[in-house]
Write a protein that holds these residues in place. Structure first.
Motif, short mmCIF file in Angstrom:
data_model
loop_
_atom_site.label_atom_id
_atom_site.label_comp_id
_atom_site.label_asym_id
_atom_site.label_seq_id
_atom_site.Cartn_x
_atom_site.Cartn_y
_atom_site.Cartn_z
N ASN A 91 0.84 -1.19 0.00
CA ASN A 91 0.00 0.00 0.00
C ASN A 91 0.88 1.25 0.00
OD1 ASN A 91 -2.19 1.99 0.87
ND2 ASN A 91 -3.30 0.04 0.92
N VAL A 92 0.40 2.32 -0.63
CA VAL A 92 1.15 3.57 -0.60
C VAL A 92 1.05 4.25 0.75
CG1 VAL A 92 1.09 4.07 -3.07
CG2 VAL A 92 -0.84 4.77 -1.62
N LEU A 93 0.07 3.85 1.56
CA LEU A 93 -0.14 4.44 2.87
C LEU A 93 0.30 3.46 3.95
CD1 LEU A 93 -1.33 6.83 4.48
CD2 LEU A 93 -3.54 5.67 4.42
N GLY A 94 1.27 3.86 4.74
CA GLY A 94 1.77 2.99 5.79
C GLY A 94 0.70 2.56 6.77
N PHE A 95 -0.27 3.42 7.02
CA PHE A 95 -1.37 3.11 7.93
C PHE A 95 -2.09 1.84 7.51
CE2 PHE A 95 -5.94 3.70 8.92
CZ PHE A 95 -5.88 3.73 10.31
N ASP A 96 -2.34 1.71 6.19
CA ASP A 96 -3.03 0.52 5.68
C ASP A 96 -2.07 -0.66 5.56
OD1 ASP A 96 -5.58 1.63 5.45
OD2 ASP A 96 -5.11 2.51 3.51
N ALA A 97 -0.83 -0.40 5.20
CA ALA A 97 0.14 -1.47 5.03
C ALA A 97 0.42 -2.20 6.34
CB ALA A 97 1.44 -0.92 4.44
N LYS B 210 -1.71 -2.89 8.75
CA LYS B 210 -2.87 -3.55 9.36
C LYS B 210 -2.65 -5.06 9.46
CE LYS B 210 -6.28 -0.04 8.12
NZ LYS B 210 -7.39 0.35 7.21
N HIS B 211 -3.20 -5.64 10.52
CA HIS B 211 -3.16 -7.08 10.79
C HIS B 211 -1.74 -7.58 11.03
CE1 HIS B 211 -7.24 -6.66 9.70
NE2 HIS B 211 -7.10 -6.80 8.41
N GLY B 212 -0.89 -6.71 11.57
CA GLY B 212 0.47 -7.11 11.88
C GLY B 212 1.24 -7.59 10.67
N ALA B 213 0.98 -6.98 9.53
CA ALA B 213 1.49 -7.48 8.26
C ALA B 213 2.98 -7.22 8.06
CB ALA B 213 0.71 -6.84 7.11
N THR B 214 3.57 -7.99 7.18
CA THR B 214 4.85 -7.63 6.58
C THR B 214 4.55 -6.51 5.60
OG1 THR B 214 5.74 -9.85 6.83
CG2 THR B 214 6.76 -8.43 5.16
N MET B 215 5.10 -5.33 5.83
CA MET B 215 4.71 -4.13 5.10
C MET B 215 5.56 -3.91 3.85
SD MET B 215 4.41 -1.64 8.44
CE MET B 215 4.20 -0.16 7.42
N LEU B 216 4.90 -3.52 2.79
CA LEU B 216 5.58 -3.11 1.57
C LEU B 216 4.93 -1.80 1.12
CD1 LEU B 216 7.86 -3.99 -0.31
CD2 LEU B 216 6.17 -5.18 -1.71
N VAL B 217 5.49 -0.68 1.61
CA VAL B 217 4.92 0.64 1.31
C VAL B 217 5.42 1.07 -0.06
CG1 VAL B 217 4.71 3.03 2.06
CG2 VAL B 217 4.83 1.19 3.76
N ALA B 218 4.53 0.96 -1.05
CA ALA B 218 4.94 1.21 -2.43
C ALA B 218 3.71 1.35 -3.30
CB ALA B 218 5.82 0.07 -2.94
N ASP B 219 3.92 1.91 -4.47
CA ASP B 219 2.90 1.95 -5.51
C ASP B 219 2.55 0.53 -5.95
OD1 ASP B 219 1.57 3.41 -7.96
OD2 ASP B 219 2.92 1.94 -8.84
N ALA B 220 1.29 0.27 -6.19
CA ALA B 220 0.86 -1.09 -6.51
C ALA B 220 1.52 -1.61 -7.78
CB ALA B 220 -0.67 -1.14 -6.66
N ARG B 221 1.63 -0.77 -8.80
CA ARG B 221 2.23 -1.24 -10.05
C ARG B 221 3.70 -1.56 -9.87
NH1 ARG B 221 2.76 2.54 -15.31
NH2 ARG B 221 4.78 2.98 -14.31
N GLU B 222 4.42 -0.66 -9.19
CA GLU B 222 5.84 -0.89 -8.98
C GLU B 222 6.08 -2.11 -8.10
OE1 GLU B 222 8.29 0.85 -10.53
OE2 GLU B 222 6.60 1.75 -11.60
N ALA B 223 5.24 -2.30 -7.10
CA ALA B 223 5.39 -3.43 -6.21
C ALA B 223 5.13 -4.75 -6.94
CB ALA B 223 4.46 -3.29 -5.02
N LEU B 224 4.10 -4.78 -7.78
CA LEU B 224 3.78 -6.00 -8.51
C LEU B 224 4.89 -6.38 -9.48
CD1 LEU B 224 -0.02 -5.42 -9.07
CD2 LEU B 224 0.98 -7.42 -7.96
N VAL B 225 5.45 -5.39 -10.15
CA VAL B 225 6.58 -5.67 -11.05
C VAL B 225 7.74 -6.25 -10.26
CG1 VAL B 225 8.32 -4.60 -12.53
CG2 VAL B 225 5.92 -3.95 -12.78
N ALA B 226 8.05 -5.64 -9.13
CA ALA B 226 9.17 -6.10 -8.32
C ALA B 226 8.92 -7.48 -7.74
CB ALA B 226 9.45 -5.09 -7.21
N LEU B 227 7.71 -7.74 -7.26
CA LEU B 227 7.38 -9.04 -6.69
C LEU B 227 7.43 -10.14 -7.75
CD1 LEU B 227 4.41 -8.09 -4.33
CD2 LEU B 227 6.63 -9.01 -3.61
#
Length: 636
Positions: free
Chosen positions: A342-348, A350-367
Motif C-alpha cells: 500500500n502507498v499508505l503505511g497506515f493501511d500497510a 494492518k493485521h500485523g502485516a509484513t509491510m511493503l509501502v509502495a505503488d501497486a504497479r511498482e510493487a507487482l513488477v518487483a514481486l
C-alpha cells in the motif's frame, strides 16, 4: 521588484486553479477541470463573479495579467450531489484530475459534509470551497451564522475538519497562497488524499490584494510511484515463498495505480488466486484463470472458501474494511500471515502485516521478478479454478432465475452484465445491490465496476454517474443502478444531467422498501420493522398499511429524462437497447421483488443484536450472533 496583479481573493483563486496540472508517467493534464456549485449570498458576488469574469474573458480572448483563465462552471441542484459528482469524476480519472465545488454559507456549506466524508473515506480527492461568515465581524451575527457564546471563531464549517484531509479558513487574502499550495499537495498525494476544504468568508472573497504573478505561473504537480524498499521487498518475498495456500486481495489501489496488467502477470506467473474488494473489482478480469471473485461478507463462495484456509494473505491496495474481512472471520487459518502492499503505511501495517509501502504497479513488477521460478503447486491452482467454476454456475442461476411474479433484482443485473460493453460503467452504492453485485458481477475491465462501498451513501449513484460520464466521455455508457430508497435521497441531479446534455442511463428498481436493511433486520430478530414503504395503518397505528402510492417513473420524467417502463426482464433488455442507442438521459424503471431471492451467502458480518429482549425472534438472533462471534479474532 516583485511583479504583482491586483485581483480579489476569489479572482485569484480561479486564476490559480486554472494553471494547475498533474503529471504521472509523463502524461500531463489539467488538475482542476471545472467547478460545480450553487450560488447564494455567501458566494454569488465573490466566487460567482470571478467565474463569470473568467468565462467572459475567455470568450472575448482577453490578454493580460488580470485574465483569470478558463474554469468551466456547472450548476448543481444539491450541494451534496455536487460533491458526489466531483468524487465520481476523480475516481473515474484514477485520482489524477479533480473538480471543485463552491457553496454559499450555512446550509449550503453543511450540505457538503456527507459528500466530504464519502470522498475522504474512499480516499478520493475533491476540492471544496464553502463560504463562511464575515472575517471582519462587523455585521455580526450575519444570516446563517452559528453563534457560540464561548468563542467567536467557530462557524458551521468547522464540522468539515474531521472529514477533510486538509482544512483551512482564509481570513486574509494573502493566506490563500500557502493554503492553495497545501491543497494541491493533498489532492495529488496518492497516499494522503481525500476532501480538501478551504473556507472562504464572504467579505474576504471580494477583497482586493496585490498578488505576485509567480503565484499564477503554470505549475505541475507530479504524482509519484513510490518503489519498494529492497529490504522490505525481500521480507515480503520470503513470506510469500513460504506459503502453500496464498491468496491475493486486490483493492482500489490496484485500479488507481493502473496496475491491472501487472496484476494479471503476477497471477499468471505465480498461480496465486486473486480475490477482490468493491473498489478493486475489475482489477483482474473475471475470466482470468486466477480470478476467484469478491471476498468477505458479500463475496463469492469460491473466494471465501480459499480465504478460510489461506496461510498468507497478500493485500494490494486495500484498507481491509469489515466487509472485506467479514468482520475478522474471513481468514480462518491458524497463524495466517499478511503481506500488505500500500502507498499508505497506515493501511500497510494492518493485521500485523509484513509491510511493503509502495505503488501497486511498482510493487507487482518487483514481486513478479523476485518470485521468478516460484509458484503455487498445480493442485492449488486447479482447486481455485474448480471453486470458481462452481461459483459461476451459481451466478448463471441468479442471473436467469425466471422468478415471478416480480423479478429478482439479480435478473436485472444479469441482463445488464450481458448487455453492457467492457468499456461501459455500472454505478451503485447502497442497499442490497452492492452485495449482489460483488457476488455476481463479471467485470472484464477496471473501468466497468464503480461501486462506492466505503461510505455506502444512499443517493450517490445519480450524481456520481454524471461525474463519471464527464470524466470518460461519449465512448463509455454510464449506467447508474439505484433502488427506490436511494433514488428518493438525491433525484434532482437528473435535472443537472439533462441541462448539461449528458447521456446517462439510470436503472431505477422499485421494490417499495429497503431490501438490504429489511433482510438484515429479519436476520437480527427485528422482523423487518420500519423497512417497507407503507401507509400509516389507522387500525394498528403502524406503518404496515397499503403501499405508498407514489410514481417514481413519473417523478423521473418530471426532471426532464426520458423514461421507459419495463414490465419484465425481457422488456428491460429491449428497452436497454433503446437507451444505449439514444443520445439522451434515459431512466429504465422496473419493479422487483423486495425479498429477493438474493445470492447465497458464504460469510458473516458483525451487526450487534440486543443482548436481552422480550421478542423470541431477537432472542434467537442473539444466540446465533454469539455462536458466530466465536470465529472472530484479531489478525496478529
Amino acid at each position: 521588484m516583485t511583479q504583482t496583479v491586483r485581483l480579489t481573493t476569489a479572482q485569484a483563486l480561479v486564476k490559480f486553479l486554472a494553471n494547475q496540472y498533474s503529471e504521472r508517467d509523463g502524461v500531463q493534464q489539467r488538475l482542476v477541470t471545472g467547478m460545480f456549485g450553487i450560488f447564494g449570498h455567501g458566494n454569488v458576488a465573490g466566487v460567482g463573479q470571478a467565474l463569470l469574469q473568467a468565462q467572459v474573458q475567455s470568450e472575448d480572448g482577453a490578454q493580460g495579467d488580470d485574465v483569470l483563465g478558463d474554469l468551466p462552471y456547472f450548476l448543481a441542484r444539491n450541494e451534496q450531489g455536487a460533491v458526489h459528482t466531483a468524487t465520481g469524476f476523480a475516481r473515474a480519472r484514477n485520482r489524477l484530475q479533480v473538480m471543485a465545488v463552491t457553496t454559499s454559507i450555512g446550509p449550503g456549506a453543511t450540505n457538503m459534509v456527507t459528500g466530504a466524508a464519502l470522498a475522504t473515506t474512499n480516499r478520493i480527492p475533491v476540492l471544496l470551497f464553502p463560504s463562511d461568515q464575515f472575517a471582519s465581524r462587523v455585521p455580526d451575527p450575519v444570516l446563517q451564522q452559528l453563534e457560540d457564546p464561548g468563542t467567536l471563531d467557530v462557524t458551521v464549517n468547522d464540522v468539515f475538519r474531521p472529514v477533510s484531509r486538509f482544512f483551512d479558513r482564509i481570513t486574509r487574502p494573502e493566506q490563500l497562497v500557502p493554503s492553495l499550495m497545501n491543497a494541491m499537495r493533498v489532492l495529488t498525494d496518492p497516499a494522503d488524499t481525500g476532501a480538501v476544504t478551504i473556507c472562504l468568508p464572504q467579505d474576504v472573497q471580494a477583497e482586493a490584494h496585490d498578488w505576485p504573478l509567480a503565484f499564477f505561473a503554470p505549475r505541475v504537480w507530479h504524482v509519484g510511484r513510490p518503489v519498494p524498499e529492497p529490504a522490505a521487498l525481500a521480507r515480503a518475498v520470503d513470506v510469500i515463498r513460504s506459503a502453500k495456500r496464498p491468496l491475493v486481495v486486490a483493492g482500489g489501489g490496484v485500479v488507481y495505480a493502473e496496475a491491472s496488467e501487472e496484476l494479471r502477470a503476477f497471477a499468471s506467473a505465480t498461480g496465486i488466486p486473486v480475490s477482490d474488494t468493491h473498489a478493486g473489482k475489475g482489477a483482474i478480469n473475471w475470466d482470468h484463470p486466477s480470478a476467484v471473485g469478491g471476498v468477505g461478507s458479500t463475496g463469492s463462495a469460491a473466494a471465501n472458501a480459499l480465504a478460510r484456509e489461506a496461510d498468507v494473505v497478500i493485500g494490494i491496495g486495500t484498507r481491509y474494511s469489515d466487509f472485506t474481512t467479514a468482520s475478522h472471520t474471513a481468514f480462518g487459518a491458524e497463524g495466517v500471515r499478511f503481506v500488505n502492499v500500500n502507498v499508505l503505511g497506515f493501511d500497510a501495517a494492518k493485521h500485523g502485516a509484513t509491510m511493503l509501502v509502495a505503488d501497486a504497479r511498482e510493487a507487482l513488477v518487483a514481486l513478479t521478478a523476485a518470485l521468478e521460478g516460484w509458484s503455487v503447486d498445480d493442485a492449488y491452482r486447479q482447486e481455485a479454478v474448480d471453486l470458481d467454476a462452481d461459483w459461476q454456475r451459481v451466478v448463471d442461476e441468479c442471473y436467469h432465475r425466471d422468478h415471478g411474479p416480480l423479478p429478482a433484482q439479480t435478473e436485472v443485473f444479469g441482463a445488464l452484465n450481458e448487455l453492457m460493453r467492457p468499456e461501459d460503467v455500472i454505478v451503485n452504492a447502497a442497499g442490497s445491490m452492492p452485495g449482489d453485485l460483488q457476488c455476481l458481477w463479471r467485470a472484464t475491465t477496471p473501468v466497468q465496476y464503480h461501486v462506492e462501498y466505503a461510505f455506502s451513501c444512499m443517493g450517490y449513484e445519480i450524481p456520481a454517474a454524471l461525474g463519471i460520464k464527464l470524466a470518460l466521455g461519449d465512448d463509455h455508457d454510464v449506467v447508474a443502478v439505484v433502488g427506490d430508497g436511494s433514488y428518493q435521497m438525491l433525484p434532482m441531479e437528473i435535472a443537472t444531467i439533462v441541462s448539461e446534455g449528458v447521456k446517462v442511463i439510470i436503472v431505477l428498481l422499485q421494490n417499495h422498501g429497503f431490501a438490504s436493511i429489511g433482510a438484515l433486520s429479519e436476520s437480527r430478530g427485528s422482523q423487518r420493522f420500519g423497512t417497507k414503504y407503507r401507509m400509516r395503518n389507522g387500525a394498528t397505528g403502524r406503518l404496515d398499511g397499503e403501499e405508498v402510492p407514489f410514481d417514481l417513473a413519473a417523478n423521473a420524467a418530471s426532471w426532464g429524462a426520458e423514461v421507459l417502463r419495463c414490465g419484465s426482464v425481457a422488456e428491460f433488455r429491449e428497452n436497454y437497447g433503446k437507451a444505449a442507442a439514444s443520445d439522451r438521459a434515459t431512466v429504465l424503471y422496473i419493479e422487483t421483488d423486495l425479498v429477493g431471492p438474493n445470492p447465497p451467502g458464504s460469510a458473516w458480518w458483525d451487526v450487534p443484536v440486543s443482548e436481552v429482549s422480550a421478542l423470541a425472534s431477537t432472542q434467537q438472533a442473539y444466540a446465533e450472533h454469539v455462536e458466530s462471534k466465536k470465529d472472530q479474532r484479531p489478525y496478529l
